[in-house]
Structure formats: structure tokens, C-alpha cells
Design a protein around this motif. Structure first.
Motif, PDB file in Angstrom:
ATOM      1  N   ARG A  49       3.480   6.872   4.692  1.00  0.00           N
ATOM      2  CA  ARG A  49       3.394   7.244   6.112  1.00  0.00           C
ATOM      3  C   ARG A  49       4.554   6.664   6.907  1.00  0.00           C
ATOM      4  O   ARG A  49       4.903   7.177   7.969  1.00  0.00           O
ATOM      5  CB  ARG A  49       2.067   6.768   6.699  1.00  0.00           C
ATOM      6  N   SER A  50       5.149   5.575   6.383  1.00  0.00           N
ATOM      7  CA  SER A  50       6.226   4.921   7.121  1.00  0.00           C
ATOM      8  C   SER A  50       7.598   5.539   6.825  1.00  0.00           C
ATOM      9  O   SER A  50       8.578   5.243   7.500  1.00  0.00           O
ATOM     10  CB  SER A  50       6.262   3.431   6.768  1.00  0.00           C
ATOM     11  N   SER A  77       0.839  -1.189   0.000  1.00  0.00           N
ATOM     12  CA  SER A  77       0.000   0.000   0.000  1.00  0.00           C
ATOM     13  C   SER A  77       0.879   1.246   0.000  1.00  0.00           C
ATOM     14  O   SER A  77       1.676   1.468   0.912  1.00  0.00           O
ATOM     15  CB  SER A  77      -0.890   0.001   1.252  1.00  0.00           C
ATOM     16  N   GLN A 110       0.288   3.489   3.023  1.00  0.00           N
ATOM     17  CA  GLN A 110       0.981   3.078   4.245  1.00  0.00           C
ATOM     18  C   GLN A 110       2.486   3.279   4.117  1.00  0.00           C
ATOM     19  O   GLN A 110       3.160   3.701   5.054  1.00  0.00           O
ATOM     20  CB  GLN A 110       0.681   1.604   4.553  1.00  0.00           C
ATOM     21  N   TYR A 111       2.986   3.004   2.933  1.00  0.00           N
ATOM     22  CA  TYR A 111       4.431   3.129   2.706  1.00  0.00           C
ATOM     23  C   TYR A 111       4.891   4.573   2.923  1.00  0.00           C
ATOM     24  O   TYR A 111       5.878   4.835   3.606  1.00  0.00           O
ATOM     25  CB  TYR A 111       4.779   2.669   1.289  1.00  0.00           C
TER      26      TYR A 111
END
Lengths: 743, 169
Positions: free
Chosen positions: A304-305, A298, A301-302
Motif C-alpha cells: 500500500r505504501s 507487513s 502495508q508495504y
């Protein structure tokens, strides 16, 4: 006089023979230094460019025509026509007597980039003041020359006359410069007569387009011009490890095989041969490359990480961490916008010639001066030995491959001196190598009081930076990464692009706005609207969600939070437009509003959609807009920009997303990167609210955010499904697997 | 094609130049070229015509459209050797004597149905072909006909209006 004119005429003829499409050739401009020994050597203005001087913006030619010199580029936005309109108004001149010379180093003022919806606000306004000053100066001169009071003189189409006597503007100047500063108190005819400005004058260049006259950089042809194609590596992070030069040397029709570090290209006399050769050469190269992209996870998500450079952009003095928590109604949501392509209709093209230590470059870049600086850095020539001329290309909508292809053409021309080298990217190069509009994540949290007023608003955005333009630095030119001459990766771009429109235009007592800038997996730069597109999508989606929570009409909810009468007027006009629309089953109407950059044009958009419950197919039936761009130079030109912006925006929002595997981007053509086509195109209605006595406000990017917001809000009205992750069609397909749509 | 056969093909392509006689915009032209050369390059480079534009080379965008016996086809995938006796028409060939615009060109101008103008050629050629086939196309038929064309600036509504104006419907 007669003799004088004759000698001048001879001079113009010599200009016409020379220069091969460069600059003033054939346009009869007499203000430039006589040729150097090399006939195609760049000519330079004899008078230094000074933005405060009339001469930098306006040239009176002996055939009675006027050439306006703008530092801006025609990108399809119609700036050429708008600039001619403001000049024609102030000079009292028929537009057919006016030519516009687009950005060219050494000739036109350095106006940086043609970007940010700033060309009317800056270039057109400079031209207006220069033209008004020129007119007043010429009237003064005529008054003295003809011994007639200035007040008794009239000016029309280059003729000045009164009391039975007359002269022409060219005769008065007699081939000399104005050598006069632009006056800020020259009266503006635009304020008084306003005969040309404010009219929907037809675009000057559309006739060429419909008849196939030479207009685009792609149409430039030079004697003995050769064609080049680049052989691209399999990934962006790649190094050439071996070349079978023996096999390559046997390939027929190869004018030259060029290798500079890991930059590989072929040159041929014939274009199709160059294309075939590039393909053939690819079989004889070996690359070391990285499979470095985060495929199959995703992206939201990536992102945000990733490590991020975080900054507080705004924190109201009154901000309290408890405000939202203590509000009777609270809401939070997270939104996602994927990488999006500029995806120009015509792939990027550049032409260059190198001879005797000088380099000439033809480009559809948005900034010829910054490109020249970056080229100097890239090829190791002094800026004064590089001449960059802007020629219209396919619409770019921001920083696409234009600068890169020009730089590649320049590098190849240096390896193949004496000939014009034309390089056009193939479709898959355009799609895989352009700098994209970055993916972004937007998180919003807000509280509402018992009257439905927002108490506090907390906003966090994650974005790569935008605006990674050449700006005089070769590291930002893609070929620099491959020539192995010590250039680094692209530098950090424009953080301000990420936070554009991140502050809501609504009056909210407590704001807490933070941005988190990451370095994403794909190359990125400026795409129309920059961060404003995603920020407005998030803010306007969230405003609808809030309105829904407290059961207030979305337009009323926004108006309650606005203090600016002009913003309110746009929303009220929009409300009027959609009042009588009858929604049928599976249909919805949604709205979106923003003032671009919170200081440029106001734009309120409504979308009427139908979502088929069985297939999740989204049909955008109609779009409406109410726009306030201050003083409008060309109403139809403005409408065309808003119209196009809305269509492009709903294409982005509905279906566009750059995908990649672990090695490279995978949307290499129009099948794998579909955009909105004619069967999906909505009907459109636009109302322009004109304010002739206000300053003009940039509008070219104003519709991007509001249109997608209107689309997702309409989809919600139609289905009950709140799309927070673009693109809409994909989101609906996903939600169809999980949620049963509302009946 | 594996690389060896591709290489063999390439090592031969210089000798594969063949002379063709084709009719373009009402004039007979002699062209010597690789028979597989897409017409786009013949029209643009050999005949210095600007109408057809390179957009994708894959017949997906319509920027390169030309008329073959009145039918709009993408020239980027149409090999020279397939032209035969057909009449090829480009945007330049539409204007009538004395430079008078073809009604479709005129209509696109009147509606100001362009921004950057890169797709204009394809839209006009497709519309000319449609109106030639059917003088009273409905809006649905117009949209269907233009579905093969890409416009990135978003002038769709204007182009549809320009063609609708010419429909007898």
C-alpha cells in the motif's frame, strides 16, 4: 498409383530416420518439403500457414490417419483429447485414427499462448470448423469421383462410400493440399448427431503416463546429449565479480564451464556430474549483490505504501460520493493475498541444439511463437533460423520457468555447438526464480438499503501487473538480465490481469472501481486466474459479510443481486447439493461464486470445513461445485479441471505464501513451501450444467476464486473469525493470539 | 563439508566409478558409476527408463519413487551402492506380459486419475507397495500412504478412488 505410393513411402522412411524427435518424424506425414542438406535442419511446411485454410489445421496422411495441427500446448488440461473429439465428430472418425500435433513453429498455426482458459473457445472451435469443412470438401470430391450424389454418400473412419462404391479420403486428395478456405456454413455434426462430443472420452495421453512411456520433455533423449546446470547468484539483483577459472578448470568431468556475463553454467556428459559440478563451481565465484528485499515487514502495508499507477476502471454514470455514506447499512473491509508460486511438480526443463547458424529448442512453454521471437532477440538470430517445438512438461498453471529454462538452454547450446544441451532446474531454482502470482490488496466499501440491496460499491485494488510473458521481447526472459548484453529488466506486463473479475458480476446501481498498479519486490507474471483469484476472494468474502450484516442467507443474497439466469441456476444447483448437509460442532459451510472474466464459465463452489478450536487446524471435509461452461466437449475432462482447480485453490488459500529475507525467496522446497497433500484432500462433488447449443466457455481457471472464497466463508461459519488476509492457517494462528473464537 | 574437502572429493570422483550389478525390472544390469549416484539418474539416464521423475531431489515429493524389494522409496536420494541384491522395480516393470496393465495402472487409467501426469509414477508405485503390504487398506491408510507424494494439479480424490477400488475392504 502403386508406383506413386511407393515413391512416397520411400520419402516417409527418410523422414523417419532424420530429425531426431523433431516434428513429423516417424508420423508418416507426407506434406512437408524434402530435407535440406543438414538432416536436422528445420523442415518447413510447403504451404504457408493461413489460419483461414483447412490445411493449417488438418493433415490427411496416407496411412489413413488424420493429424490435427493445433497452436496450443498440452498442459495437463486435456486439450489434446478435447481437440481430437471435436475433429473426430466432424470427420466421422474413430478417435484412435486421430493424432494431435502440438504447437511447433513453422508447422502449427500461431495461436499465441495456451492461457486464459481460451483453448476450447479458440483452437478447438477452429479445428471443428476446419474438420467440418474438410469433410464437406471430401464428400464433394467423392461425389464427382464416384459419380454419386453427395447426399447418397456416407463417411466413416476415412472411407467414403455409397451405392456399392467407395474410396478413401487419402486417395481423393492423393497427397495434395485442400487449398481451400474453412467454410463457416459447413454443417456441424456436433449440432446433429453429437456422438463423440459431449462424451467423457478417456484422455488420449493417460495410458502413456501410467506406463511410463515417453511423454514429457524430461523424457526426450538425443544421441550425445549433454547435461547442463546453472550456478545461480545469491540474489536476483547480482553481478558476477570474480571467477577462479584455474580451480574450476581442474574439476573433473567438466565438458565446459560457461560464463556469459553473469550467467554461469556447467556442462557435463553425465547429469549427476553436472549437478555436483554446479555445486562445486559455486565455491569459486564471487558476487556483488543487493540485499534489496523488504524483509520483516507487513507485505500488505508495504504494498500500500508503494508508488502506484492508478486508474479508474469503471465509474457508473449514476455514481455519487454520498450514496454509500447515506445508506442505512454500510460496510468496508480490506483483503490481502500474498505472493503464490506455480510450484510445478517437475522443475522446468529445456533442450536446445545449435549448429550451422540454426537453433532448435524443445520447450514446455505455453507459447512457441512468442518464445521464438524473444529468443531471436536474446541470441541474435533471425526468427527463421530458430525452430521451437512444444513438448508437454509438468503442469504449469501459468507462466512459470518454462520460457526461461528454454532460453538458458538456447544460450548454452550456442556456447556448446553441435550437441543437444539439456537443462533441468533443480527444485530450489524452480521455487526461487519462477515468476510468482503477485501479492494483492483489495479494499471494498458498500452501502445497503433497507431491503438489503446494495446501493453503491467502491473497490480499490493494489496489484503488480500480471502476464509478464516473453512475447517476443528478450527482456522478459530471466537469463537476459545476466548476460550483460544490454537487455533491460522485465517490461510491464498485463494490467488487465490485475483487474480481471474486479467488477462484481452482480447488478449494483453504482460502481466505483479503481486499480493501483505498483512494482513489487518479487518477480511476477501470470498464475492461473491472474487477478481473478484475489478479486473473487475479496468480492465473495465481502458479499458474505454484507449478507451477514442484513441477516440474509448468503445464496439468497447473491441471487437477489443477479440478473443472469445461468448464474442463478448454478447457485440454485449448489444450494440443492448442500441442503441436506448437517453441520456439526466447529463446522461451517461457505460458498463462493463467479463467472470467470465475467464472460467465461460460471462456477459456484461450496466448502464444508471443520476448524479445531484448540489447534486451529482446518480440515476441508468436502467441496461441491456447480459449473456451466456452455457446450461441454468432455464432461469428465471439465470435472477434472474444476476439481483440480478447487483443490489447488484451497491449497493456495489455506497454506501458501512466498516468503523472503532481505536477499532472496526462502521457500526453497516442499517443507518450506508446503502445499495440500493427500491427508488434507477434501471429498469432491461436481455438477455440470450442459448447454449443448451454447458456445463453449473456458473453464480451466473458473474455480480458483470461488473455491478460496467458499473456504474463508466456511471458516467464518465455523469459527466466527473472518479471515481477510491469506493464507487462512496463518491468519487463524494470528487471530488465536488475539481473539477468542466464538463458542 | 567445507569447500576444500568438497573440492578434494570432486577431484577424485572420476576415479570413483565402480561397476555394480543390479537387478531392475527382473533383468540383471551392469552399471559403472559413482557409487553415490542416486538411483534416479541410473534409472533415467543409464537405463533410459521414464517412470521415475525428478521432482525435488530431497525425498519430499515422491515423483521419483521406485520399488526396492516391493517397498516404495524415493530414488532421488537412494544411492546406487545401497541397492545390493535388492530387486528394483519401476513403473515400466509393473505391466504384465503382453503389455497388460498392472491393476493399479488400470485403475488409475479408469479413474482418469491424472492431469499433467508428472506425479503419476510416484502415486502408482506408492499404491502398489501399499496394496502389496495390505490388500484391504482403508481410505485413511491410503491417504497416509500417499502423504509422501505431491500432486499440484489436484487429482487427489481420483487417486484415492483408484486405490480404494482395489482394496478388499
Amino acid at each position: 498409383m502403386g508406383k506413386n505410393q511407393q515413391s512416397r513411402r520411400a520419402f516417409i522412411q527418410s523422414l523417419g530416420v532424420l530429425a531426431l524427435g523433431f516434428s513429423m518424424s516417424g508420423t508418416g506425414c507426407s506434406r512437408f518439403k524434402k530435407e535440406q542438406a543438414d538432416p536436422s535442419a528445420p523442415k518447413i511446411r510447403t504451404r504457408e500457414l493461413d489460419m483461414e485454410e483447412i490445411d493449417s489445421w488438418l493433415v490427411i496422411r496416407e496411412d489413413g490417419r488424420v493429424t490435427i495441427m493445433t497452436g496450443k500446448m498440452e498442459l495437463g488440461q486435456g486439450i489434446t483429447t478435447a481437440i481430437a473429439q471435436v475433429a473426430a465428430e466432424e470427420l466421422h472418425m474413430n478417435m484412435s485414427l486421430i493424432d494431435v500435433h502440438l504447437a511447433e513453429t513453422g508447422y502449427t498455426p500461431d495461436e499465441g499462448y495456451t492461457a486464459g482458459s481460451r483453448s476450447i473457445e479458440t483452437s478447438a472451435m477452429s479445428v471443428r470448423r476446419a474438420a467440418a469443412s474438410a469433410r464437406e470438401y471430401l464428400l464433394e470430391m467423392a461425389s464427382q469421383e464416384l459419380s454419386i450424389p453427395k447426399i447418397a454418400l456416407t463417411i466413416e473412419d476415412g472411407q467414403i462410400g455409397g451405392q456399392g462404391k467407395s474410396t478413401t479420403i487419402y486417395t481423393l486428395l492423393n497427397g495434395k493440399y485442400f487449398e481451400t478456405k474453412i467454410s463457416s456454413d459447413a454443417p456441424l455434426y456436433a449440432n446433429a448427431e453429437r456422438k463423440i462430443v459431449g462424451q467423457s472420452v478417456a484422455r488420449m495421453d493417460i495410458n502413456s503416463m501410467v506406463t511410463g512411456k515417453s511423454h514429457f520433455i524430461h523424457d526426450l533423449r538425443f544421441p550425445a546429449m549433454v547435461h547442463a546446470r546453472i550456478v545461480r547468484p545469491p540474489a536476483q539483483a547480482a553481478k558476477l565479480t570474480s571467477v577462479d577459472t584455474q580451480a574450476i578448470s581442474k574439476l573433473p568431468g567438466l565438458a565446459k564451464f560457461i560464463r556469459v556475463g553473469s550467467l554461469v553454467a556447467v556442462i557435463a556428459e553425465d547429469e549427476y556430474q553436472a549437478i555436483k559440478l554446479a555445486k562445486a563451481v559455486s565455491y569459486f565465484l564471487a558476487w556483488d549483490y543487493q540485499k534489496a528485499l523488504p524483509a520483516n515487514r507487513s507485505l500488505m502495508q508495504y504494498i500500500r505504501s508503494l508508488p502506484a499507477d492508478s486508474k479508474m476502471d469503471k465509474k457508473s454514470e449514476a455514481w455519487s460520493d454520498h450514496t454509500i455514506a447515506n445508506s442505512p447499512v454500510r460496510h468496508r473491509a480490506a483483503y490481502f493475498k500474498p505472493y503464490i508460486m506455480h510450484a510445478a511438480n517437475g522443475p522446468s526443463c529445456g533442450i536446445a541444439r545449435y549448429a550451422d547458424g540454426r537453433l532448435w529448442v524443445w520447450t514446455h512453454s505455453q507459447g512457441v511463437y512468442p518464445l521464438r521471437g524473444a529468443l531471436a532477440d536474446l541470441v541474435g538470430l533471425a526468427e527463421e533460423h530458430i525452430h521451437v517445438k512444444g513438448v508437454p512438461g509438468s503442469g504449469c498453471y501459468g507462466h512459470n520457468g518454462a520460457d526461461d529454462v528454454a532460453a538458458e538452454a538456447a544460450l548454452l547450446a550456442m556456447e556448446f555447438p553441435g550437441r543437444h544441451v539439456r537443462l533441468q532446474w533443480m527444485r530450489e531454482e524452480e521455487n526461487a526464480w519462477e515468476p510468482y502470482g503477485t501479492a494483492m490488496v483489495l479494499e471494498v466499501e458498500a452501502g445497503l438499503d433497507s431491503q438489503g440491496r446494495i446501493t453503491g460499491w467502491k473497490y480499490d485494488l493494489w496489484s503488480d501487473d500480471h502476464g509478464v510473458r516473453p512475447g517476443g521481447d528478450a527482456d522478459n526472459l530471466m537469463p537476459a538480465w545476466y548476460i550483460e548484453k544490454g537487455h533491460g529488466k522485465a517490461k510491464s506486463g498485463f494490467r488487465g490481469g490485475a483487474i480481471r473479475n474486479s467488477e462484481p458480476y452482480y447488478s449494483i446501481p453504482q460502481l466505483h472501481l479503481q486499480s493501483h498498479i505498483f512494482r513489487g519486490p518479487l518477480r511476477r507474471s501470470s498464475l492461473r486466474g491472474l487477478g481473478a483469484y484475489a478479486n473473487v476472494f475479496a468480492i465473495e468474502s465481502f458479499m458474505d459479510e454484507l449478507a451477514d450484516k442484513v441477516s440474509i442467507d448468503p445464496i439468497d443474497f447473491r441471487i437477489r443481486h443477479l440478473n443472469d439466469e445461468r448464474a442463478i441456476a448454478c447457485l440454485k444447483q449448489l444450494a440443492k447439493q448442500i441442503k441436506s448437509i448437517k453441520k456439526q460442532n466447529q463446522q461451517g459451510i461457505g460458498i463462493g461464486f463467479a463467472r470467470y472474466k465475467n464472460q467465461a464459465a460460471y462456477c459456484a463452489v461450496a466448502a464444508h470445513v471443520r476448524v479445531d478450536q484448540q489447534t486451529n487446524k482446518v480440515e476441508v471435509i468436502k467441496l461441491w461445485a456447480a459449473v456451466d461452461a456452455g457446450e461441454v466437449i468432455n464432461p469428465d475432462g471439465l470435472k477434472n479441471q474444476i476439481e483440480g482447480g478447487m483443490v489447488q485453490s484451497i491449497s493456495w488459500g489455506l497454506m501458501e505464501e512466498v516468503n523472503f529475507d532481505d536477499t532472496q525467496v526462502t521457500n526453497l522446497n516442499w517443507d518450506s513451501y508446503p502445499i495440500l497433500r493427500f491427508q488434507e484432500a477434501p471429498a469432491i462433488h461436481i455438477d455440470v450444467i450442459d448447454h449443448p447449443h451454447e458456445v463453449p466457455l473456458g473453464a480451466g481457471e473458473a474455480a480458483q476464486g470461488p473455491a478460496t472464497a467458499a473456504l474463508v466463508n466456511a471458516v467464518y461459519q465455523a469459527t466466527g473469525i473472518r479471515v481477510r488476509q491469506l493464507p487462512v492457517i496463518k491468519a487463524l494462528q494470528h487471530s488465536a493470539l488475539r481473539v477468542k473464537p466464538l463458542a | 563439508m567445507d569447500w576444500k574437502s568438497f573440492y578434494n572429493y570432486l577431484t577424485n570422483f572420476n576415479t570413483m566409478e565402480v561397476e555394480f550389478k543390479i537387478r531392475v525390472n527382473g533383468v540383471s544390469r551392469r552399471i559403472k558409476a559413482d557409487p553415490e549416484t542416486p538411483m534416479l539418474y541410473i534409472l533415467r539416464n543409464n537405463l533410459t527408463l521414464n517412470g521415475p521423475k525428478f521432482g525435488c531431489g530431497l525425498a519430499q515429493c515422491g515423483a521419483c519413487m521406485m520399488l526396492i524389494d516391493g517397498v516404495a522409496v524415493p530414488s532421488c536420494t537412494y544411492p546406487l551402492q545401497n541397492v545390493g541384491q535388492s530387486e528394483v522395480t519401476t513403473l515400466e516393470g509393473l505391466s504384465q506380459e503382453g503389455g497388460k496393465l498392472h491393476p493399479v495402472q488400470q485403475s488409475f487409467f479408469e479413474e482418469q486419475a491424472a492431469q499433467c501426469g508428472y506425479c503419476t509414477n510416484g502415486l502408482i508405485m506408492a499404491s502398489v507397495a501399499l496394496l502389496r503390504r495390505k490388500s484391504d487398506p482403508s481410505e485413511t491408510e491410503i491417504r497416509a500412504e500417499l502423504q509422501r507424494n505431491i500432486c499440484r494439479c489436484g487429482i487427489h480424490a481420483r487417486a484415492i478412488r483408484a486405490v480404494k477400488k482395489l482394496s478388499d475392504r
